[in-house]
Write a protein that holds these residues in place. Structure first.
Motif, short mmCIF file in Angstrom:
data_model
loop_
_atom_site.label_atom_id
_atom_site.label_comp_id
_atom_site.label_asym_id
_atom_site.label_seq_id
_atom_site.Cartn_x
_atom_site.Cartn_y
_atom_site.Cartn_z
N ARG A 162 25.19 48.95 41.00
CA ARG A 162 26.35 49.80 40.73
C ARG A 162 26.90 49.64 39.31
O ARG A 162 27.20 50.63 38.65
CB ARG A 162 27.46 49.47 41.74
CG ARG A 162 28.72 50.31 41.57
CD ARG A 162 29.71 50.03 42.68
NE ARG A 162 31.00 50.68 42.47
CZ ARG A 162 32.06 50.53 43.24
NH1 ARG A 162 31.96 49.74 44.31
NH2 ARG A 162 33.19 51.14 42.98
N TYR A 163 27.08 48.40 38.87
CA TYR A 163 27.63 48.16 37.54
C TYR A 163 26.49 47.70 36.62
O TYR A 163 25.96 46.60 36.79
CB TYR A 163 28.73 47.09 37.59
CG TYR A 163 29.91 47.50 38.45
CD1 TYR A 163 30.87 48.39 37.99
CD2 TYR A 163 30.06 46.98 39.74
CE1 TYR A 163 31.94 48.77 38.78
CE2 TYR A 163 31.14 47.35 40.55
CZ TYR A 163 32.07 48.24 40.06
OH TYR A 163 33.13 48.61 40.85
N ILE A 330 37.10 45.30 38.35
CA ILE A 330 36.50 44.12 38.96
C ILE A 330 36.62 42.92 38.01
O ILE A 330 36.93 43.07 36.82
CB ILE A 330 35.01 44.34 39.29
CG1 ILE A 330 34.22 44.69 38.03
CG2 ILE A 330 34.85 45.41 40.36
CD1 ILE A 330 32.70 44.71 38.23
N LYS A 364 36.92 41.67 44.99
CA LYS A 364 36.76 42.29 43.68
C LYS A 364 36.01 41.41 42.68
O LYS A 364 35.79 41.81 41.53
CB LYS A 364 38.14 42.63 43.09
CG LYS A 364 38.72 43.96 43.55
CD LYS A 364 40.04 44.24 42.84
CE LYS A 364 40.53 45.66 43.09
NZ LYS A 364 39.76 46.66 42.34
N ILE A 448 29.57 45.11 46.23
CA ILE A 448 29.50 45.50 44.81
C ILE A 448 28.37 44.72 44.15
O ILE A 448 28.11 43.56 44.50
CB ILE A 448 30.83 45.25 44.07
CG1 ILE A 448 31.33 43.82 44.28
CG2 ILE A 448 31.88 46.25 44.51
CD1 ILE A 448 32.61 43.50 43.50
#
Length: 708
Positions: A162-163, A330, A364, A448
């Motif tokens: 995702r990141y 995050i 997070k 995440i």
């Protein structure tokens, strides 16, 4: 008759004018892999032109507008003709349609995934989001740049992480820690009033790879970045990056509440400290609504952190996560920690500190882990943390800049390093539990996921110093998007887009790139040797034994003595191997069966021990050192063969650097062989020639280098 004379005169005039025309400018590398030069094959060019006569964009979205403009610029360059952007195709066919949202027909894709297909005689680039259309647009351009056919077009891809971000280690004074391509890209003294056009081109390059985040400052952070002065500057960068789907992040100095906030403490459990971070975060989001979040290096290499107050890493990370709760941001908390303990093994430090914190981090928080347990070595085992924290998302941190890989002098293609780590099996969930499956969340179900690369960009006109180092930025981005891509496919793609489309030259350069990492390891740190550098991490200094802390010396790692070489990490030594699963331990625990590339990472091996190759340890080491240095000569020969197919300026640049690399590879070979021979007390085996210089000569060379 007069008409014929006029035609003749005009033809003559054209010849005269052309004789005075300026030759094409040399390729200085600025355009990276987004060159968009006119396709020389007329038949292919016309075939592409028939399928891309116009671009349809019916949206005012800044991201979609950026996609349409990039496509227009790319097609005009590649096809040599104007391609208009229109609001509706109507009944027209033979164009490219950009579409996003619920009506795009891509319900099965994830948010940033894209489909590029032929529909109703048009090419349609579709995604659920505008950013996905942008990535699909670059995929279409890449497809054309690499001369792939457009009939039966079907490009479908979802990012696996995702990141996907770059970490810049840039400072307020314009320097870059571990930067080898000039000064910082960010001209802080000009921001926010002046925006260098280079910022947009940086964003374009990252978007072309699917990179969607950038940390603009050094992990050894200055608190100044959190002041109103610098937040305005960072916000100006964010405004440039936003149309390309890129969010900005900040590395933060943990004691900032004391340094710039006037508080008496930075204790993460102190209510005033927590309020300070909440207020500061609110201030940031007022300026940068899509701010990505915080990256933190704490209680590592002298950097302050929560342990200064008797707290742990989870306490520090969770305090920042609490401040980010109202926002879509995050915390990336780095696991690069180790204490100055002469009796400890730095290899074990990260898991020792973080293992007991699994499940204690806020949702997070992502713990960012270097690929190996030491520090971006040319070859390392994977970090034991991967597979040991099933309740805590772990991000991968790779280094793109060549801190331990010859800076911007040595040609080392890094995709094989990245792939070697990602494909290694942790056995955390049984066979097939690769590091990649940990990072992409498929093994443990992380909500995440992230992959970060320490950037190799700088103010040099060609961005990366060494022209071939652009391929490492490219490879990181491609693998962050899809870690199943092969090193060879990525190299071939990059060469076609950046250097040449000549088939023989592409094959030769791709082969050179694929072999470059192993060649470097052979003359630099073969068979599991590590960290033999002088203080600047470039010059060979395996004899280095003085430093403020033991794990900053070379002898700490190789442990050469009269009996043998290597760091015993089995039960008879530091027992670092116990941090891995039983299956991994079995693979590396027995010196008789341990693969040679990892042998000296885990075993102290006698000089005269015969290895699986049939050679003794000493003879095997000499073989690696000598063949590695000789192989740089082979790299030079390969490069000579592509001279006519590569831009002359690029060719000369790389040729000069390869000549330096060959000289320095011999320097490395001589340093290692002459130093270790003191302990091995063995002759250099045939057919290798004894170095022309003495160990004292080599030490003097290093001394001179360090005086620079």
């Amino acid at each position: 008759m007069h008409c014929k004379k006029l035609i003749g005169f005009l033809s003559f005039l054209l010849i005269v004018i052309s004789s005075y025309a300026k030759p094409p400018l040399p390729d200085d590398g600025y355009r990276l892999w987004l060159k968009y030069d006119r396709i020389s094959d007329a038949s292919k060019r016309e075939a592409y032109a028939r399928s891309a006569q116009f671009i349809v964009l019916n949206s005012s979205s800044p991201i979609l507008k950026a996609a349409a403009e990039e496509l227009q610029m790319g097609l005009q360059g590649l096809l040599g003709k104007n391609v208009p952007i229109i609001a509706s195709a109507g009944n027209r066919t033979g164009g490219v349609v950009l579409t996003s949202g619920s009506n795009a027909g891509v319900q099965s894709m994830n948010a940033e995934g894209y489909q590029v297909t032929n529909r109703a005689s048009n090419i349609v680039v579709a995604s659920k989001t505008d950013a996905g259309v942008l990535y699909g647009t670059f995929a279409l351009l890449r497809h054309i740049q690499t001369l792939q056919p457009l009939n039966a077009l079907s490009l479908t891809s979802n990012p696996k992480v995702r990141y996907r971000m770059l970490n810049h280690w840039d400072n307020t004074n314009g320097t870059i820690e571990r930067g080898y391509a000039g000064e910082s890209l960010w001209k802080w003294y000009e921001l926010p009033e002046r925006l260098d056009p280079r910022y947009r081109d940086y964003a374009r390059a990252n978007a072309s790879l699917g990179i969607n985040g950038t940390v603009v400052n050094n992990v050894n952070a200055s608190a100044r970045f959190l002041t109103a002065e610098y937040l305005q500057k960072v916000a100006a960068l964010a405004n440039v990056f936003r149309p390309y789907g890129i969010r900005v992040y900040l590395s933060v100095y943990f004691p900032a509440p004391k340094v710039i906030g006037g508080l008496k403490t930075a204790d993460p459990l102190d209510s005033d400290v927590r309020k300070w971070w909440a207020d500061k975060t609110k201030e940031i989001y007022r300026l940068i609504p899509d701010f990505g979040g915080y990256l933190v290096k704490a209680n590592s290499e002298g950097e302050p952190g929560p342990q200064d107050y008797g707290r742990n890493h989870a306490d520090g990370a969770n305090m920042l996560a609490e401040a980010l709760k109202p926002y879509d941001g995050i915390v990336l908390w780095r696991a690069f920690v180790y204490k100055a303990d002469p009796k400890a093994d730095r290899f074990k430090a990260a898991l020792d500190e973080f293992g007991d914190l699994d499940g204690k981090f806020d949702p997070k928080v992502i713990v960012q882990v270097k690929n190996g347990p030491i520090d971006f070595q040319p070859r390392e085992p994977f970090s034991p943390l991967f597979g040991k924290m099933p309740k805590t998302p772990l991000a991968m941190e790779f280094q793109i800049t060549q801190e331990y890989l010859g800076f911007a002098t040595h040609l080392v293609y890094e995709a094989p390093i990245f792939k070697e780590c990602l494909e290694t099996d942790t056995y955390a969930g049984g066979k097939g539990s690769s590091v990649a499956r940990v990072v992409d969340g498929s093994l443990h179900g992380y909500a995440i996921t992230a992959m970060a690369g320490v950037a190799n960009t700088g103010s040099d006109r060609n961005w990366t110093g060494h022209p071939m180092a652009q391929a490492n930025w490219y490879a990181f981005g491609r693998l962050a998007w899809d870690h199943t891509l092969s090193s060879e496919a990525i190299a071939r793609e990059w060469v076609n887009m950046t250097l040449t489309t000549d088939p023989q030259a592409v094959k030769r350069i791709t082969d050179l790139m694929l072999r470059s990492r192993e060649i470097y390891v052979n003359y630099n740190t073969p068979m599991g040797l590590s960290r033999p550098w002088a203080g600047v991490h470039f010059a060979p200094e395996p004899w280095q034994d003085k430093s403020p802390r033991p794990d900053w010396t070379a002898v700490y790692y190789h442990r050469a003595d009269s009996t043998g070489l290597g760091f015993d990490r089995t039960q008879t030594g530091s027992n670092a191997l116990a941090q891995y699963s039983p299956e991994v331990q079995k693979k590396w625990n027995n010196p008789e069966t341990c693969p040679l590339p990892y042998l000296l990472w885990f075993h102290h091996v006698p000089w005269t021990k015969k290895l699986a190759t049939g050679r003794t340890l000493w003879d095997e080491l000499c073989t690696h050192f000598y063949t590695g240095a000789d192989s740089v000569g082979w790299m030079q020969q390969q490069w000579v063969q592509v001279k006519g197919a590569v831009d002359p300026e690029t060719y000369a640049n790389v040729a000069g650097r390869l000549a330096t690399q060959h000289k320095e590879a011999i320097w490395w070979r001589d340093a290692w062989v002459l130093y270790l021979q003191q302990y091995a007390r063995q002759p250099i085996p045939a057919p290798f020639k004894k170095p022309d210089r003495t160990l004292d000569d080599v030490k003097q060379l290093v001394h001179i280098y360090l005086m620079r």
